[in-house]
Design an enzyme around this catalytic site. Structure first.
Site, PDB file in Angstrom:
ATOM      1  N   ASP A 170       8.617   0.964   7.850  1.00  0.00           N
ATOM      2  CA  ASP A 170       8.996   2.155   7.086  1.00  0.00           C
ATOM      3  C   ASP A 170       7.788   3.041   6.827  1.00  0.00           C
ATOM      4  O   ASP A 170       6.635   2.597   6.894  1.00  0.00           O
ATOM      5  CB  ASP A 170       9.637   1.748   5.756  1.00  0.00           C
ATOM      6  CG  ASP A 170       8.721   0.875   4.895  1.00  0.00           C
ATOM      7  OD1 ASP A 170       8.095  -0.053   5.461  1.00  0.00           O
ATOM      8  OD2 ASP A 170       8.621   1.106   3.679  1.00  0.00           O
ATOM      9  N   GLU A 230       8.492  -1.937   2.884  1.00  0.00           N
ATOM     10  CA  GLU A 230       7.271  -2.324   2.174  1.00  0.00           C
ATOM     11  C   GLU A 230       6.892  -1.283   1.137  1.00  0.00           C
ATOM     12  O   GLU A 230       6.405  -1.621   0.053  1.00  0.00           O
ATOM     13  CB  GLU A 230       6.116  -2.508   3.177  1.00  0.00           C
ATOM     14  CG  GLU A 230       4.827  -3.054   2.567  1.00  0.00           C
ATOM     15  CD  GLU A 230       3.917  -2.000   1.962  1.00  0.00           C
ATOM     16  OE1 GLU A 230       3.030  -2.367   1.158  1.00  0.00           O
ATOM     17  OE2 GLU A 230       4.090  -0.805   2.275  1.00  0.00           O
TER      18      GLU A 230
END
Length: 405
Positions: free
Chosen positions: A71, A135
């Site tokens: 991400d 994350e």
């Protein structure tokens, strides 16, 4: 792989708009890459368009886990000089959202595994790539992989977050707290008919600050230093002639092993309970984020290996005097050591997925954070060094091989 192919793989990752979502598209792309060279990989769905990816090379013990998240953070395209989702090369700089945090590190780990496979390099153990979801917000993917047992047999963990030619083996925990004060609204000309929530919130925050100073006095970690406490957001009231019926504050703490997150919360709750019992206030506390601190082995195998292999690369890096001065200034502000010619091991003020992966081994594990990139993460015009990205592929290949010797 040729240099153009290495750059193209990174460019392809940048094109995938995995802004706090859509990691499944990254996982599908990487699985296709692994499938073409015969590396076993598995997509592990979570929800919607989100999925982790696990890839393995080699077999047996020991098991070295390498990790990167798929991400990226959001972007304000109006503030960029280029399209953030098209990798652009300007000299030695590669621009794009996530190019330094951390699609360059993820790409470098993937390519290192591919080249080891293509060159039939013998491995006396297993490399396990853990490519994660979310994350940046909540460490969701690492939490899911840990719960599924992917860390149970791991002997070492390398996270490819951006450090450049620095090595992190410890980081503070993170805790976000929301303090809510509930009162009663009234006209400001008749305050006796109301109960000022802001008044009680201010009192509560002062008591919490005093309690924090008391519980942290003289308590520090040799590597991470002291616990950090910041009141970052305050909201309350809606107009100047009305007594506010509610008010909130958001607090961020960076914690150390010597004073656990839950011990801090228990002390704060005790103080607020006493306040509520002795006043007409009603102040409550909620923990929104609870990530523990992590201190790896101070002289672990991975640290020694990376320094031995990486120091020659650090010594020959091309860095301008301006860039060197900037790096030295930033690290001085953070009270961290700096060298432009060797890889120093230090602690990090920020966290990684390692906090989830090693939640049962928070102290002394063979853990390092080491990846290409710089301090432009989360910023407009985020960039990474092309030469450093290519160098890290070579460093990773040697580390992944020699770890098993």
């Amino acid at each position: 792989m040729e240099t153009t192919a290495k750059l193209q793989l990174l460019a392809d990752l940048i094109k995938i708009r995995s802004v706090n979502d859509h990691e499944l598209q990254v996982a599908k792309y990487l699985k296709g890459v692994f499938d073409r060279v015969g590396i076993d990989s598995q997509i592990i769905p979570l929800t919607g368009d989100r999925a982790n990816l696990v890839a393995t090379l080699g077999h047996g013990q020991p098991v070295l886990a390498v990790s990167g998240h798929m991400d990226v953070v959001d972007v304000d395209e109006a503030h960029w000089d280029t399209d953030p989702f098209e990798m652009v090369t300007k000299g030695d700089r590669l621009y794009g959202r996530g190019v330094t945090d951390m699609k360059d590190g993820l790409a470098a780990l993937v390519i290192a595994m591919i080249e080891l496979k293509e060159q039939a390099v013998p491995l006396n153990g297993t490399i396990r790539l853990l490519a994660t979801v979310g994350e940046e917000v909540g460490e969701l993917g690492a939490k899911a992989l840990t719960a599924a047992g992917y860390m149970q047999d791991v002997t070492g963990l390398l996270v490819g977050e951006p450090t450049g030619y620095r090595l992190m083996y410890a980081n503070k925990g993170t805790m976000n707290l929301t303090v809510t004060s509930t009162g009663r609204a009234a006209h400001s000309s008749m305050p006796q008919l109301g109960n000022n929530a802001i008044f009680h919130l201010i009192n509560a925050l002062q008591l919490m600050q005093t309690e924090f100073e008391k519980m942290t006095d003289g308590v520090r970690n040799d590597t991470l230093g002291q616990t950090v406490y910041n009141v970052d957001v305050i909201n309350g009231g809606n107009q100047v002639n009305a007594i506010p019926g509610s008010a909130t504050a958001q607090i961020n703490l960076r914690t150390i092993p010597e004073l656990s997150n839950h011990a801090i919360v228990r002390n704060f709750e005790r103080v607020l309970d006493q306040y509520n019992q002795t006043t007409n206030g009603h102040v409550t506390l909620e923990m929104a984020t609870d990530i523990g601190p992590l201190v790896g082995a101070t002289n672990g195998k991975l640290t020694r290996l990376i320094q031995k292999i990486g120091n020659p690369y650090a010594a020959k890096q091309t860095i301008t005097a301006e860039e060197r001065e900037y790096e030295a200034k930033i690290l001085k502000l953070l009270k961290l050591p700096y060298s432009p010619t060797e890889i120093l091991a230090m602690s990090s003020p920020g966290g990684t997925d390692g906090a989830q992966f090693l939640k049962d081994h928070p102290v002394g594990f063979d853990y390092v954070v080491f990846g290409p990139g710089n301090d432009s993460q989360h910023q407009d015009n985020e960039w990474t060094s092309k030469s450093q990205y290519l160098d890290f592929i070579e460093i990773y290949k040697q580390v992944l091989t020699q770890y098993f010797n």
